[in-house]
Design a protein around this motif. Structure first.
Motif, short mmCIF file in Angstrom:
data_model
loop_
_atom_site.label_atom_id
_atom_site.label_comp_id
_atom_site.label_asym_id
_atom_site.label_seq_id
_atom_site.Cartn_x
_atom_site.Cartn_y
_atom_site.Cartn_z
N ARG A 159 0.85 -1.20 0.00
CA ARG A 159 0.00 0.00 0.00
C ARG A 159 0.89 1.25 0.00
O ARG A 159 0.60 2.22 -0.68
CB ARG A 159 -0.90 -0.05 1.24
CG ARG A 159 -1.72 1.21 1.50
CD ARG A 159 -2.50 1.02 2.79
NE ARG A 159 -3.16 2.24 3.22
CZ ARG A 159 -2.59 3.17 3.98
NH1 ARG A 159 -1.33 3.02 4.38
NH2 ARG A 159 -3.24 4.25 4.33
N ASP A 160 1.98 1.19 0.75
CA ASP A 160 2.91 2.33 0.79
C ASP A 160 3.45 2.68 -0.59
O ASP A 160 3.64 3.85 -0.91
CB ASP A 160 4.11 1.99 1.70
CG ASP A 160 3.93 2.52 3.12
OD1 ASP A 160 3.00 3.30 3.35
OD2 ASP A 160 4.74 2.15 3.99
N VAL A 161 3.75 1.65 -1.39
CA VAL A 161 4.41 1.90 -2.68
C VAL A 161 3.46 1.84 -3.87
O VAL A 161 3.88 2.03 -5.01
CB VAL A 161 5.56 0.89 -2.94
CG1 VAL A 161 6.68 1.07 -1.92
CG2 VAL A 161 5.06 -0.55 -2.96
N ASP A 162 2.19 1.60 -3.62
CA ASP A 162 1.27 1.34 -4.74
C ASP A 162 1.27 2.47 -5.77
O ASP A 162 1.24 2.22 -6.98
CB ASP A 162 -0.15 1.09 -4.22
CG ASP A 162 -1.01 0.45 -5.29
OD1 ASP A 162 -0.54 -0.53 -5.91
OD2 ASP A 162 -2.12 0.93 -5.55
N ALA A 163 1.33 3.71 -5.31
CA ALA A 163 1.28 4.85 -6.24
C ALA A 163 2.46 4.85 -7.21
O ALA A 163 2.35 5.35 -8.34
CB ALA A 163 1.24 6.17 -5.46
N LEU A 164 3.59 4.26 -6.78
CA LEU A 164 4.77 4.23 -7.67
C LEU A 164 4.49 3.42 -8.93
O LEU A 164 4.98 3.73 -10.00
CB LEU A 164 5.98 3.62 -6.94
CG LEU A 164 6.46 4.34 -5.68
CD1 LEU A 164 7.69 3.63 -5.12
CD2 LEU A 164 6.78 5.80 -5.98
N TYR A 165 3.70 2.36 -8.77
CA TYR A 165 3.41 1.48 -9.91
C TYR A 165 2.54 2.17 -10.97
O TYR A 165 2.48 1.72 -12.10
CB TYR A 165 2.74 0.19 -9.43
CG TYR A 165 3.71 -0.74 -8.72
CD1 TYR A 165 4.42 -1.68 -9.44
CD2 TYR A 165 3.94 -0.64 -7.35
CE1 TYR A 165 5.34 -2.52 -8.82
CE2 TYR A 165 4.86 -1.47 -6.72
CZ TYR A 165 5.55 -2.41 -7.46
OH TYR A 165 6.46 -3.23 -6.85
N TRP A 190 13.33 1.88 -3.97
CA TRP A 190 12.21 1.22 -3.29
C TRP A 190 11.67 0.08 -4.15
O TRP A 190 11.40 -1.01 -3.66
CB TRP A 190 11.09 2.22 -3.02
CG TRP A 190 11.21 2.91 -1.69
CD1 TRP A 190 11.99 3.99 -1.39
CD2 TRP A 190 10.52 2.55 -0.48
NE1 TRP A 190 11.82 4.33 -0.07
CE2 TRP A 190 10.93 3.47 0.52
CE3 TRP A 190 9.59 1.56 -0.14
CZ2 TRP A 190 10.44 3.42 1.82
CZ3 TRP A 190 9.11 1.50 1.16
CH2 TRP A 190 9.54 2.42 2.13
N LEU A 191 11.49 0.38 -5.44
CA LEU A 191 10.91 -0.64 -6.33
C LEU A 191 11.84 -1.84 -6.48
O LEU A 191 11.39 -2.98 -6.59
CB LEU A 191 10.58 -0.03 -7.70
CG LEU A 191 9.35 0.88 -7.69
CD1 LEU A 191 9.25 1.66 -9.00
CD2 LEU A 191 8.06 0.08 -7.46
N TYR A 192 13.15 -1.59 -6.45
CA TYR A 192 14.10 -2.71 -6.47
C TYR A 192 13.79 -3.67 -5.32
O TYR A 192 13.70 -4.89 -5.51
CB TYR A 192 15.55 -2.19 -6.36
CG TYR A 192 16.50 -3.26 -5.92
CD1 TYR A 192 16.93 -4.23 -6.83
CD2 TYR A 192 16.93 -3.35 -4.59
CE1 TYR A 192 17.77 -5.26 -6.42
CE2 TYR A 192 17.76 -4.37 -4.17
CZ TYR A 192 18.18 -5.32 -5.09
OH TYR A 192 18.98 -6.35 -4.67
N GLN A 198 19.99 4.96 -1.26
CA GLN A 198 19.32 5.38 -0.01
C GLN A 198 17.87 4.91 0.01
O GLN A 198 17.36 4.48 1.03
CB GLN A 198 19.35 6.90 0.13
CG GLN A 198 20.65 7.43 0.71
CD GLN A 198 20.74 8.95 0.61
OE1 GLN A 198 19.74 9.63 0.34
NE2 GLN A 198 21.92 9.49 0.80
N GLY A 199 17.22 5.02 -1.16
CA GLY A 199 15.83 4.56 -1.26
C GLY A 199 15.72 3.09 -0.92
O GLY A 199 14.82 2.66 -0.18
#
Ligand code: HEM
Length: 197
Positions: A55-61, A114-116, A179-180
């Motif tokens: 949920r935290d990263v969903d917007a990145l997708y 983050w996506l990695y 860092q991400g």
């Protein structure tokens, strides 16, 4: 062939991998020590961890800028599958108080880091599926989000890492990306502590 060349050059992915190796080891140990597949209650904790993270990263997708840089990004989303897993198990979705970490626009290098981390977790998921099988769950029931891509986990992952290696980042951006990735592992560690407490 092309992929071997990229590996041989110790590209960006290799740097990500090396710099997060220790954090991954620690996270892996911490999660396994919490016996996430001992029974369905424990697995429910694991699912909560996955839900909060995704949920935290969903917007990145769904970010169009990132989507132009990383292949099949929108198709890689797993939040919907995690929601189905909750449904399969008859569990209520968590309702975190905080807004998701990422919103409509994100710093590209940080987001790539983050996506990695989140995409890489699908590689290890092959191993986790064996654990969930012991409690009668599978990629068709309760553990849908751990399924591999129809083309194979390895190939799907190599497409992603090749794109990461091909990003036109300078040193400053590379540093933000690392860092991400560190931030992402630290966050997962925090979520794991919370859900398994
Ligand atoms: C108990 C939990 C976990 C276990 C047992 C585990 C195990 C593994 C294994 C075996 C691999 C290598 C797969 C391969 O090369 O074929 C892997 C890769 C990876 N895992 Fe995990 N993992 C776990 C949790 C996580 C979590 C929660 C995350 C992050 C959210 C994560 C992130 C990664 C990443 C980024 C890679 C790719 C490393 C690379 O660049 O090659 N893992 N994991």
């Amino acid at each position: 062939m092309e992929i071997e060349d990229v590996r041989g050059r110790e590209g960006r992915w290799q740097r990500l991998r090396a710099s997060t190796h220790e954090a991954h080891e620690q996270l892996d140990k911490a999660i396994m020590a919490s016996e996430p597949f001992a029974d369905r209650d424990r697995y429910g904790c694991f699912l909560r961890m996955q839900y909060i993270l995704h949920r935290d990263v969903d917007a990145l997708y769904l970010d169009p800028v990132l989507g132009g840089l990383l292949p099949d990004l929108a198709d890689r989303r797993r939040l919907g599958l995690i929601e189905k897993d909750f449904e399969d198990l008859g569990l209520a979705l968590p309702s975190p108080e905080k807004a998701p970490l990422f919103g409509a626009s994100a710093d590209v290098p940080r987001a790539a880091g983050w996506l990695y981390v989140v995409e890489g977790s699908n590689l290890g998921a092959a191993f986790l599926l064996k654990g969930v099988a012991k409690i009668g769950l599978s990629e068709n029931n309760g553990a849908r989000h751990l399924a591999g891509h129809p083309d194979g986990r390895g190939l799907h992952w190599r497409r992603f890492t090749a794109a990461i290696d091909g990003l036109e980042f300078g040193e400053v951006e590379d540093e933000r990306m690392l860092q991400g990735a560190d931030e992402a592992f630290a966050r997962v560690r925090e979520i794991a502590q919370e859900v398994f407490a």
